[in-house]
Design a protein around this motif. Structure first.
Motif, PDB file in Angstrom:
ATOM      1  N   PRO A 162      41.094  43.608  41.835  1.00  0.00           N
ATOM      2  CA  PRO A 162      39.762  44.125  41.466  1.00  0.00           C
ATOM      3  C   PRO A 162      39.735  45.649  41.536  1.00  0.00           C
ATOM      4  O   PRO A 162      40.428  46.245  42.349  1.00  0.00           O
ATOM      5  CB  PRO A 162      38.831  43.505  42.515  1.00  0.00           C
ATOM      6  N   PRO A 163      38.931  46.254  40.692  1.00  0.00           N
ATOM      7  CA  PRO A 163      38.850  47.713  40.714  1.00  0.00           C
ATOM      8  C   PRO A 163      38.346  48.188  42.069  1.00  0.00           C
ATOM      9  O   PRO A 163      37.588  47.483  42.729  1.00  0.00           O
ATOM     10  CB  PRO A 163      37.832  48.032  39.622  1.00  0.00           C
ATOM     11  N   PRO A 164      38.787  49.332  42.490  1.00  0.00           N
ATOM     12  CA  PRO A 164      38.417  49.814  43.827  1.00  0.00           C
ATOM     13  C   PRO A 164      37.005  50.388  43.859  1.00  0.00           C
ATOM     14  O   PRO A 164      36.788  51.530  43.475  1.00  0.00           O
ATOM     15  CB  PRO A 164      39.455  50.897  44.095  1.00  0.00           C
ATOM     16  N   PHE A 165      36.054  49.557  44.294  1.00  0.00           N
ATOM     17  CA  PHE A 165      34.684  50.051  44.456  1.00  0.00           C
ATOM     18  C   PHE A 165      34.440  50.403  45.902  1.00  0.00           C
ATOM     19  O   PHE A 165      35.092  49.859  46.787  1.00  0.00           O
ATOM     20  CB  PHE A 165      33.682  48.967  44.058  1.00  0.00           C
ATOM     21  N   THR A 166      33.468  51.250  46.107  1.00  0.00           N
ATOM     22  CA  THR A 166      33.005  51.431  47.471  1.00  0.00           C
ATOM     23  C   THR A 166      32.425  50.099  47.911  1.00  0.00           C
ATOM     24  O   THR A 166      31.739  49.429  47.137  1.00  0.00           O
ATOM     25  CB  THR A 166      31.895  52.506  47.519  1.00  0.00           C
TER      26      THR A 166
END
Lengths: 137, 308, 430
Positions: free
Chosen positions: A4-8
């Motif tokens: 998964p994309p690195p979100f906060t």
């Protein structure tokens, strides 16, 4: 298989907050939740949030063509300008792959290594230097 | 093999074994503590060159080693002898325009390959070179230690075994303890090496390392997934080197070498040179490739390249 | 066969007899050997970590000594050629001593290789058929072959000749002569192969020069014979053997030529490196000038150069060559000069800077020095014992008795101060 994309932590889906808000297309300094987001070394004069984030559906990104894409496909967005890197990334030259050299691989997205708002690679602390031969006893 | 050849081979083996036994008795009574020497000491003393072992002999040796290592490191250790995969020639690419010199690969390698922590053994050396001078090894620096990397004005070049197609190191070995396998990996039989270090003098890349002392490998940090020719614990007095993590890469699930996996900038590329669709082939065909000490005709399968 | 056994028994009987000085000498060598053995035991127990060698400089003092002693072994052919090719009587009388030097030097040289290897317990891997000798691929395998051949050859020739003299008959030259002739190319081959061992490594530009083998030969014909001239004087002073001045001066003259060639070849190499000024200059610079603040070898190599040059002139000028004071000074200078040049001066710069440009300044540890002293003492002991047998045989003081079985020993003392009045019995007076 794409990680998964690195979100906060805890900010996705964006619509959770943005659903209730009215989109404000004026260029401005972000306050409150997004005070930490500042474009740096990334054509900050020419660009603005809504060039990439879709105004109506905040859970999507938006290509120049108007097509809405998922965050997991962000490379297409980056590839609009960085065509050469995009090509290299797709052939495994740019970026990092893990997994199997002869089979399934995991590809890191652009955003795994580059903060999209401040994409220059962060400096690292190096691991300790090797011992000099005279100190090996 | 024809029957005749097989017979000859058999006779040859028998006579050799007899001669060995005689010799061992002679030396053994002089040198080794005959009474309290455990059977495995003798087995390893008599062990033949790995390439001359029959299938059952190999199995026996692997079992013995597994037992020994498991006892020493207090965990279940596996010692594989997975052969070269068919139709594979391993190649490695390193992107000089990406490497930041953080040395994650150095320590990733140490952990994966059971290198000695004390005295320190590193299979990868990261050289810091000035952009002004380019690849000028005489002015390289291995011991740089700034707060953060990369530093202005420098680029970084990690050097490890280049898995030469024409390796100068194997040629010089007086006992054929080191050789190139069909997948291109240059290996050492740690149980056959006599420790003369001629290969270290012959290697133009400083890729071979000697166990000057019994390797210090804490049991807790020992990686129990090992290969006989690769990362199994080494004895004192022998030479060791990078094997492209054969304990990973030769398996059917073909994991990338540890240094590829650990690199935070994705500067390391690995794959099958015989596969036209592999990343490594793509690199060679499309990027500016640089070979270290090309003039020596070692024909490395380790390609430095510039992606930008 | 019985005769051989009687001869061997006689030899052992003889070895036990000697003056107090002989005993003292042998005993002190044994002490040095014991020290060396203890140091080596320590190395065996702890690993080669007790040496100063590391991955950057992976060969050191042992291999330096090995290289030098291969050269010393050349001494034999500088005697064999004038003696048997040119049939020159004064040297023919002592040619056998040259072979004994060669035998002892070979023992030293093989011991140095042995202590350098990390797994001496796996020595059998080198034995063809039982182990695997990588011949003809590895130059080290070649070296194993030629060094052992040379050792066996010289030992064989010398012992056959001594054996014949012991039984008071002339050696059958039909057998000996071809072997003697073969020992000439064999001596050249040990140097050539040892030089090729280094020469063949493209990774080490300092060694990768085709002039290396000729240089090895030239310097070998200096150091060995220089040591031999000194040894001859000691031997003829302390034992009952005659060695003519003529023979010594002739050897000195040959050394002068060899040294000229050595210096010339060295000059040619230095010119090529400095004038072409490629990256390969680094090790030469490190050796002669120091590089990047690293200059441990500079004083050594200049000492060697000055010693070699001085010795060359001392040997070249007939007046200094035939004056024993200057001759001996020349011999000492040359022995030391070549020891440095062919030893540390050759081996270490091959590794500094190392292949990746790292500088590690190597200097031997106490263990390395003690082990080396032990090995040199072993060589001297072997040589002394060989002389103990050879000298009385050559003098006719040791031969088979009248009964054809028991040995006759005419020289009970061996080490005595000759040319001293008979009433002066004190062997230890200076």
């Amino acid at each position: 298989m794409v990680p998964p994309p690195p979100f906060t932590e805890g900010i996705f889906p964006c619509s959770e907050c943005h659903k209730e808000m009215r989109p404000n297309p004026t260029r401005r300094e972000l306050k409150d939740e997004h005070a930490d987001i500042q474009l740096k070394n990334h054509a900050e004069k020419e660009r603005w949030c809504l060039d990439c984030h879709d105004m109506k559906n905040r859970d999507k990104l938006r290509l120049v063509s108007g097509e809405q894409i998922d965050f997991t496909e962000s490379y297409r967005l980056c590839g609009q300008c960085h065509g050469d890197k995009y090509r290299d990334w797709r052939s495994g030259i740019h970026g990092k792959r893990t997994g199997q050299w002869n089979g399934k691989k995991q590809y890191l997205l652009c955003a795994h290594c580059h903060n999209p708002h401040n994409p220059r690679f962060k400096e690292l602390q190096p691991m300790p230097p090797p011992m000099r031969p005279e100190n090996i006893r | 093999m024809s029957d005749r050849e097989e017979h000859d081979e058999h006779v040859f083996r028998l006579t050799r074994r007899k001669a060995l036994k005689g010799l061992a008795l002679g030396i053994g009574t002089m040198v080794l503590p005959a009474k309290d020497a455990s059977a495995s000491v003798w087995d390893s003393f008599f062990q033949k060159n790995f390439r001359e072992l029959s299938r059952p002999e190999r199995q026996k040796i692997l079992a013995r080693l597994e037992k020994e290592y498991s006892a020493t490191y207090k965990k279940s250790v596996r010692v594989k002898d997975t052969p070269s995969p068919e139709g594979v020639l391993f190649g490695y690419g390193l992107d000089l325009s990406r490497c930041v010199g953080c040395r994650r690969c150095v320590y990733g390698c140490v952990t994966e390959n059971n290198q000695s922590r004390d005295p320190q053994v590193h299979w990868i050396k990261v050289l810091r070179l000035s952009k002004e001078r380019g690849v000028d090894l005489e002015h390289s620096e291995q011991y740089y230690n700034p707060a953060t990397v990369p530093q202005e004005g420098y680029f970084y070049m990690p050097v490890q075994c280049q898995q030469c197609e024409n390796p100068p190191c194997t040629k010089v070995c007086p006992v054929q303890a080191t050789w190139k396998e069909t997948d291109g990996i240059v290996v050492v039989d740690y149980n056959w090496c006599i420790g003369c270090r001629y290969c270290m003098a012959a290697c133009p890349y400083g890729a071979r390392h000697f166990n000057w002392k019994a390797p210090g490998l804490p049991a807790g940090e020992m990686n129990p997934e090992t290969h006989y020719l690769g990362n199994r614990p080494r004895p004192v007095g022998v030479v060791e080197k990078c094997t492209f993590c054969m304990q990973r890469t030769r398996e059917p699930d073909g994991k990338y070498p540890a240094c590829v996996e650990v690199c935070p900038v994705g500067a390391r590329k690995f794959g099958n040179l015989l596969d036209p669709t592999s990343e490594i082939r793509n690199v060679i065909e499309n990027k500016r490739v640089f070979i270290l000490k090309e003039d020596l005709n070692t024909q490395p399968k380790f390609y430095y390249f510039y992606s930008v | 066969m019985q005769k051989v056994w009687a001869f061997v028994q006689g030899c052992f009987l003889l070895l036990r007899k000697g003056s107090k000085l002989y005993y003292a000498w042998v005993f002190s060598l044994l002490v040095l050997i014991a020290i060396g053995v203890v140091a080596y035991a320590n190395q065996l127990y702890n690993g080669l970590i007790v040496t100063a060698m590391r991955d950057q400089v992976s060969w050191g003092f042992y291999i330096s000594n090995f290289t030098f002693t291969v050269g010393v072994a050349a001494a034999a052919i500088l005697l064999v050629i004038p003696a048997y090719v040119y049939d020159w009587e004064p040297i023919k009388e002592i040619a056998i001593l040259g072979e004994l030097v060669a035998v002892s030097a070979m023992v030293v040289c093989l011991l140095f290789v042995t202590v350098d290897i990390g797994r001496p317990d796996r020595f059998w891997h080198l034995i063809p058929k039982i182990g695997i000798l990588n011949f003809p691929q590895s130059l080290l395998a070649w070296d194993v072959v030629v060094l052992n051949t040379y050792l066996v050859l010289n030992f064989g020739i010398a012992s056959y000749m001594l054996y014949s003299y012991y039984y008071r008959r002339e050696p059958n030259m039909k057998y000996v002569f071809p072997l003697l002739m073969f020992s000439i190319p064999a001596a050249i081959s040990i140097h050539t192969v040892t030089a090729f061992l280094y020469n063949g490594l493209a990774a080490r530009p300092f060694w990768n020069a085709s002039i290396l083998a000729p240089r090895f030969l030239a310097s070998a014909f200096c150091s060995g014979p220089a040591g031999m001239i000194l040894m001859f004087q000691v031997v003829r002073k302390w034992t009952n053997i005659e060695i003519k001045d003529k023979a010594i001066f002739k050897i000195a003259e040959l050394i002068a030529y060899a040294m000229f060639i050595n210096l010339f070849l060295l000059g040619a190499e230095i010119f090529k490196e400095y004038y072409s000024d490629t990256v390969h200059l680094a090790p030469v610079k490190y050796l002669y000038q120091g590089l990047g603040g690293h200059s441990d070898l500079v004083s050594f190599i200049w000492t060697a150069t000055i010693f070699n040059l001085t010795a060359f002139f001392l040997f070249l000028i007939p007046q200094t060559r035939e004056n024993y004071v200057t001759l001996n000074i020349g011999c000492v200078l040359m022995f030391i000069g070549v020891f440095i040049e062919k030893g540390m001066g050759l081996v270490i710069p091959g590794f500094v800077p190392d292949v990746l440009g790292d500088f590690y300044e190597y200097s031997p540890t106490g263990t390395e020095i003690l082990v080396s002293i032990g090995i040199w003492a072993t060589g001297l002991l072997v040589f002394t014992l060989l002389l103990r047998i050879a000298v009385p045989i050559m003098n006719g003081d040791f031969h088979v008795g009248e009964d054809g079985v028991k040995p006759h020993i005419g020289d009970q003392l061996f080490f005595v101060r000759k040319r001293v009045a008979v009433e002066d019995e004190d062997l230890y007076s200076p």
